[in-house]
Design an enzyme around this catalytic site. Structure first.
Site, short mmCIF file in Angstrom:
data_model
loop_
_atom_site.label_atom_id
_atom_site.label_comp_id
_atom_site.label_asym_id
_atom_site.label_seq_id
_atom_site.Cartn_x
_atom_site.Cartn_y
_atom_site.Cartn_z
N ARG A 1 -20.90 35.93 13.93
CA ARG A 1 -20.31 34.68 13.47
C ARG A 1 -20.85 33.54 14.32
O ARG A 1 -21.73 33.74 15.16
CB ARG A 1 -18.78 34.74 13.56
CG ARG A 1 -18.23 35.01 14.96
CD ARG A 1 -16.73 35.24 14.93
NE ARG A 1 -16.19 35.46 16.26
CZ ARG A 1 -14.91 35.75 16.52
NH1 ARG A 1 -14.05 35.87 15.51
NH2 ARG A 1 -14.49 35.93 17.75
N THR B 1 -21.61 31.04 17.14
CA THR B 1 -21.50 31.11 18.60
C THR B 1 -21.83 29.78 19.27
O THR B 1 -21.64 29.62 20.47
CB THR B 1 -22.45 32.18 19.19
OG1 THR B 1 -23.81 31.79 18.92
CG2 THR B 1 -22.16 33.56 18.61
N TRP C 1 -37.04 31.00 15.21
CA TRP C 1 -37.40 30.94 13.79
C TRP C 1 -38.81 30.40 13.60
O TRP C 1 -39.52 30.82 12.69
CB TRP C 1 -36.37 30.11 13.03
CG TRP C 1 -35.05 30.81 12.92
CD1 TRP C 1 -33.86 30.43 13.47
CD2 TRP C 1 -34.78 32.04 12.23
NE1 TRP C 1 -32.88 31.33 13.17
CE2 TRP C 1 -33.41 32.34 12.41
CE3 TRP C 1 -35.57 32.92 11.49
CZ2 TRP C 1 -32.81 33.47 11.87
CZ3 TRP C 1 -34.98 34.06 10.95
CH2 TRP C 1 -33.62 34.32 11.14
N SER D 1 -37.09 35.69 4.98
CA SER D 1 -36.29 34.59 4.45
C SER D 1 -34.91 35.06 4.02
O SER D 1 -33.90 34.39 4.28
CB SER D 1 -37.01 33.95 3.27
OG SER D 1 -36.20 32.97 2.63
N HIS E 1 -32.84 35.65 7.09
CA HIS E 1 -32.47 34.35 7.63
C HIS E 1 -31.30 33.75 6.84
O HIS E 1 -30.34 33.23 7.42
CB HIS E 1 -33.70 33.42 7.57
CG HIS E 1 -33.54 32.15 8.33
ND1 HIS E 1 -34.56 31.22 8.45
CD2 HIS E 1 -32.48 31.61 9.01
CE1 HIS E 1 -34.14 30.19 9.17
NE2 HIS E 1 -32.89 30.40 9.52
N ARG F 1 -27.84 24.76 4.96
CA ARG F 1 -28.68 25.91 5.31
C ARG F 1 -29.02 26.80 4.12
O ARG F 1 -30.07 27.44 4.10
CB ARG F 1 -28.00 26.75 6.39
CG ARG F 1 -27.74 26.01 7.69
CD ARG F 1 -27.20 26.96 8.74
NE ARG F 1 -26.84 26.26 9.98
CZ ARG F 1 -26.78 26.85 11.16
NH1 ARG F 1 -27.07 28.14 11.27
NH2 ARG F 1 -26.44 26.17 12.23
N CYS G 1 -28.99 33.63 22.99
CA CYS G 1 -27.57 34.00 22.87
C CYS G 1 -27.46 35.52 22.82
O CYS G 1 -28.10 36.17 21.99
CB CYS G 1 -26.99 33.37 21.62
SG CYS G 1 -25.44 34.08 21.05
N CYS H 1 -26.09 36.90 19.47
CA CYS H 1 -27.11 36.70 18.44
C CYS H 1 -28.26 37.68 18.63
O CYS H 1 -28.84 38.18 17.66
CB CYS H 1 -27.64 35.27 18.47
SG CYS H 1 -26.36 33.99 18.37
#
Length: 391
Positions: free
Chosen positions: A133, A135, A146, A188, A191, A220, A317, A320
């Site tokens: 979720r 962060t 990315w 993609s 992502h 996004r 992170c 992540c």
């Protein structure tokens, strides 16, 4: 994204959007229950490998970035690969998986760097205690990840270093070979899935309340139908891998760390297999790597995907990094199933970590599909319209 889209076939796939939605509506609650069982909720991962490409500070200042680990004693002994590896699978034939162990980061069949439970490095994580979720991880560090994925590893098709395709990039994508287009669409789609999770469970830092952030989603995902389509595509690739494994999953002798979990796992897997077998294949892997140059392209495909799995060690992170490594491993496991073994069950060699990553990765993408249906679509006039889901 409206009724007309439901009648359109999913590009590079063998199904329509409405078919995928119908399958996911059935399979999503089953997956959600499956990943809560003891076999699938514990994952051993090395979060301290360090970034092999640039200097990255892993000391995230946000408490939301931290991963809650568990003591190894909490994990049942027979769930650990050290114990599982004592089981003789040589007589299992088509009814079980072999277990692969190596001192290398990957074998020639692997599409990514494999997290190895045998080695002492790494920690066990209860995935249920570390949900994916928001962060707060953003800025230069996140953008660099990315940028590397798109700019350096997608063969390269997108030199903008972003998820946004210009008309020139789209033409380049359209004019390249199928394998390279598939590669781009998988990244993609992943992502898009990650962005959807972040926006679906977003933290208001002033109030401490978690909520569904529509502006985040629109910026996004929601305003970009090609991103939603790529999410669908990533889903059908994972679905095909699970479908291909289904005869072996159904007969696999599951071990569990909690009494009663073994029967629950077998029942859930049986129901998942039933759903996957109720529809024709959504993706035909035989269409890839089929011509005279396929060996070269396949090795290039593997090289780039392994590189992406290493880039996950550069994520600043910690939480992540955990979910990035797991989901890339899950997607890499799916590609391994589809392209490394043919249809010979006796050749399948998967670690428990790969199986955990595959099912949890599939669940995350499945959850994203469901989450998208909860968001309204933005029609460009400032008004919220129907869901951006293709149905």
């Amino acid at each position: 994204m409206g009724k007309s889209a439901s009648r359109a076939g999913l590009h590079h796939a063998c199904c329509e959007y409405s078919d995928v939605n119908h399958i996911n509506d059935q399979i999503s609650p089953l997956l959600q229950d499956l990943v809560q069982t003891s076999f699938f909720r514990y994952y051993k991962v090395n979060l301290e490998k360090g970034c092999p490409f640039w200097k990255e500070d892993h000391r995230c200042s946000s408490i939301d970035c931290a991963v809650a680990t568990v003591d190894e004693s909490e994990v049942a002994e027979h769930l650990k690969t050290v114990a599982i590896s004592k089981v003789d699978f040589s007589t299992a034939g088509d009814n079980g998986f072999g277990l692969f162990h190596s001192d290398c980061e990957f074998s020639e069949n692997d599409f990514c760097v494999v997290e190895d439970e045998v080695h002492s490095e790494g920690v066990y994580v209860n995935l249920l205690l570390n949900p994916e979720r928001f962060t707060g991880y953003a800025g230069e560090s996140a953008a660099r990840i990315w940028n590397a994925l798109y700019k350096e590893n997608c063969f390269p098709l997108d030199d903008s270093g972003s998820h946004q395709l210009t008309s020139d990039h789209q033409r380049a994508l359209d004019n390249t070979c199928t394998e390279k287009r598939v590669f781009y669409r998988l990244i993609s789609g992943l992502h898009t899935s990650i962005s959807t999770h972040i926006c679906d469970k977003y933290l208001d830092r002033k109030t401490g309340i978690w909520y569904r952030n529509l502006d985040c989603f629109l910026d996004r995902v929601g305003r970009f139908p090609e991103r939603v389509e790529n999410l669908y595509f990533t889903y059908v690739v994972l679905l095909r891998a699970v479908t291909k494994l289904s005869p072996y999953l159904k007969t696999y002798s599951w071990c569990a760390g909690v009494e009663g979990d073994k029967g629950k796992i077998k029942s859930l897997v049986r129901d998942i297999v039933k759903v996957t077998k109720s529809c024709p294949p959504a993706f035909d892997e035989k269409q890839l790597f089929a011509d005279s140059s396929s060996d070269v392209i396949k090795e290039e495909f593997k090289m780039h995907f392994r590189n992406i799995s290493r880039i996950m060690d550069c994520v600043g992170c910690e939480k992540c990094r955990l979910w990035g490594k797991l989901q890339i491993s899950g997607l890499g496991t799916a590609l391994k199933i589809l392209f490394s073994f043919g249809n010979k069950a006796s050749s399948y060699q998967l670690t428990r970590s790969e199986l955990v990553a595959l099912i949890n990765g599939f669940t995350r993408v499945s959850n994203s599909m469901s989450a998208i249906a909860r968001f309204p679509r933005h029609d460009g006039t400032g008004n919220a319209g129907d869901s951006p889901r293709f149905d």
